[in-house]
Design a protein around this motif. Structure first.
Motif, short mmCIF file in Angstrom:
data_model
loop_
_atom_site.label_atom_id
_atom_site.label_comp_id
_atom_site.label_asym_id
_atom_site.label_seq_id
_atom_site.Cartn_x
_atom_site.Cartn_y
_atom_site.Cartn_z
N GLY A 117 2.37 6.60 11.94
CA GLY A 117 2.88 7.50 11.07
C GLY A 117 3.22 6.77 9.48
O GLY A 117 2.47 5.78 9.38
N LEU A 118 3.60 7.68 8.77
CA LEU A 118 3.98 7.24 7.33
C LEU A 118 5.28 6.67 7.13
O LEU A 118 6.28 7.70 7.36
CB LEU A 118 3.51 8.56 6.26
N VAL A 119 5.18 5.37 6.53
CA VAL A 119 6.71 4.94 6.54
C VAL A 119 6.73 4.08 5.21
O VAL A 119 5.78 4.09 4.63
CB VAL A 119 7.19 3.87 7.70
N GLN A 120 7.95 3.76 4.83
CA GLN A 120 7.92 2.96 3.66
C GLN A 120 8.16 1.54 4.06
O GLN A 120 8.41 1.19 4.88
CB GLN A 120 9.33 3.60 2.81
N VAL B 82 1.84 2.60 5.36
CA VAL B 82 3.26 1.89 4.81
C VAL B 82 2.96 2.18 3.38
O VAL B 82 2.10 1.46 2.54
CB VAL B 82 3.43 0.46 5.17
N THR C 123 -0.64 -1.50 6.66
CA THR C 123 -1.47 -0.31 6.46
C THR C 123 -2.82 -0.28 7.44
O THR C 123 -3.61 -1.27 6.86
CB THR C 123 -1.66 0.40 5.39
N VAL D 55 -1.33 3.98 10.86
CA VAL D 55 -0.11 3.48 10.23
C VAL D 55 -0.16 3.44 8.69
O VAL D 55 -1.23 2.56 8.58
CB VAL D 55 0.52 2.08 11.05
N ASP E 82 10.61 -0.48 6.57
CA ASP E 82 10.61 0.27 7.80
C ASP E 82 10.31 -0.12 9.21
O ASP E 82 9.55 -1.13 9.22
CB ASP E 82 10.24 1.87 7.60
N SER E 83 10.59 0.58 10.31
CA SER E 83 9.85 0.07 11.53
C SER E 83 9.25 1.19 12.12
O SER E 83 9.50 2.42 11.90
CB SER E 83 11.17 -0.20 12.52
N LEU E 84 8.43 1.12 13.08
CA LEU E 84 7.60 1.80 14.02
C LEU E 84 7.34 1.22 15.03
O LEU E 84 7.27 -0.05 15.48
CB LEU E 84 6.30 2.26 13.28
N ASN F 246 8.56 -4.24 12.68
CA ASN F 246 9.80 -4.20 11.91
C ASN F 246 9.18 -4.68 10.58
O ASN F 246 8.26 -5.63 10.44
CB ASN F 246 10.88 -5.19 12.32
#
Length: 125
Positions: free
Chosen positions: A9-12, A123, A90, A121, A15-17, A83
Motif C-alpha cells: 500500500g501507500l504509506v508515509q 513510501v 518503495t 509498497v 509508518d509500518s506495513l 517498520n
C-alpha cells in the motif's frame, strides 16, 4: 507451490506495513521462504528469508532492525513486518519459496523455485 502476496500500500515515511504471503500446494514446513523487492529501474534484491525451522532468519543490511520475517505453519503463511519505512523501501515486494537451499545462496533469486505475483509498497516522504 502457489504463492499469494498481499498487504502492500501507500504509506508515509516512518509508518509500518505487514506483508503476507500465503502458500498452497506443497508442505509449507518443507520450504525456505524469502522476500525480495524490485524498485523501478533496478534489479530484484533480497530482503529477508526464514528457514524451514522457523527460527533461522537472514536480512539484507538495509532492513536489519526495521523488518522482521516470520512464518505461521498453521496458516501456511509467511509475513514481513516492516517498520520505520522510508522512501528507499518503495518497491514491488515478492515472496519466494525454495525446496532446497544453502545459506550461502539465500539471497540469490535463482535459488528459489516459486514466486508470488508481487505487492506494491510505496513510501512517501
Amino acid at each position: 507451490v502457489q504463492l499469494q502476496a498481499s498487504g502492500g500500500g501507500l504509506v508515509q515515511a516512518g509508518d509500518s506495513l505487514r506483508l503476507s504471503c500465503a502458500a498452497s500446494g506443497r508442505t509449507f514446513s518443507d520450504l525456505t521462504m524469502g522476500w525480495f523487492r524490485q524498485a523501478p529501474g533496478k534489479e530484484r534484491e533480497f530482503v529477508a528469508a526464514i528457514f524451514r525451522n522457523g527460527v533461522s532468519t537472514h536480512y539484507t543490511d538495509s532492513v536489519k532492525g526495521r523488518f522482521t520475517i516470520s512464518r505461521d505453519r498453521a496458516k501456511n503463511t509467511v509475513y514481513l513486518q516492516m517498520n520505520s519505512l522510508n522512501p528507499e523501501d518503495t518497491a514491488v515486494y515478492y515472496c519466494a519459496a525454495s525446496r532446497r537451499i544453502i545459506y550461502s545462496t539465500i539471497g540469490v533469486p535463482s535459488s528459489y523455485n516459486n514466486w508470488g505475483q508481487g505487492t506494491l509498497v510505496t513510501v512517501s516522504s
